[in-house]
Design an enzyme around this catalytic site. Sequence first.
Site, mmCIF file in Angstrom:
data_model
loop_
_atom_site.group_PDB
_atom_site.id
_atom_site.type_symbol
_atom_site.label_atom_id
_atom_site.label_comp_id
_atom_site.label_asym_id
_atom_site.label_seq_id
_atom_site.Cartn_x
_atom_site.Cartn_y
_atom_site.Cartn_z
ATOM 1 C CG HIS A 1 -11.634 -93.131 39.160
ATOM 2 N ND1 HIS A 1 -10.602 -92.735 38.350
ATOM 3 C CD2 HIS A 1 -11.102 -94.082 39.979
ATOM 4 C CE1 HIS A 1 -9.515 -93.430 38.654
ATOM 5 N NE2 HIS A 1 -9.786 -94.249 39.657
ATOM 6 C CD GLU A 2 -12.127 -94.527 43.820
ATOM 7 O OE1 GLU A 2 -11.915 -95.750 43.963
ATOM 8 O OE2 GLU A 2 -11.225 -93.719 43.543
ATOM 9 C CG HIS B 1 -11.490 -99.059 40.742
ATOM 10 N ND1 HIS B 1 -10.445 -99.571 40.022
ATOM 11 C CD2 HIS B 1 -11.129 -97.799 41.077
ATOM 12 C CE1 HIS B 1 -9.477 -98.648 39.934
ATOM 13 N NE2 HIS B 1 -9.872 -97.567 40.550
ATOM 14 C CB CYS C 1 -6.026 -94.887 39.036
ATOM 15 S SG CYS C 1 -6.732 -96.381 39.742
HETATM 16 ZN ZN ZN Z 1 -8.745 -95.832 40.622
#
Ligand code: ZN
Length: 179
Positions: free
Chosen positions: A145-146, A149, A103
């Site tokens: 994952h994105e 966020h 990340c």
């Molecule tokens: Zn990330």
Amino acid sequence: MSIRKIIKMGNPVLREIAKPILKEDILSEITKELILDMRDTLESLDGIGIAAPQIGVSKQLAIIKIPENSERYPESVASKEYIIINPKISYIDKTMQGFWEGCLSVPGLRGYVERPKKIQIDYLDNSASNCIIEVEDFLATVFQHELDHLFGCLYVDKVRDITKLVYEDEMLNFLNIEE
Ligand code: ZN
């Protein structure tokens, strides 16, 4: 446009639930500039995805694009660019699959994370059109994952075996660690 500074783990913005972008604001100059800045920042760092909170903007916007020959993720297959606004995820195949994730907001580290294999995302794109896509395998991990966020979650929260949270440069010395 400009390359923006990436904020790192410890900055509270990364732990906020980002705000949805109003449909009528998607075509505004502010959003257009934000997208251009995120794209420039992503390219400058050889990343494969970036979320607005990572540049300190708490809005539900992410860009995902796996480039050809990514140095950070050499095994990955290139993808088109996805601009994702106000996403909703549903799970199509909950079989868990694991990858070594990294990340931009957690520089220098990699962690082994297992996530569902196939998902559907309902979202708005940068022309404010409703879109639905299905993605699987590594790309499904990149999306999860994105999009995490946008909801205050980092991949390190999901590393179940903490011995599999490692420094990138050490990992390169021991490439035979499979999982
Ligand atoms: Zn990330």
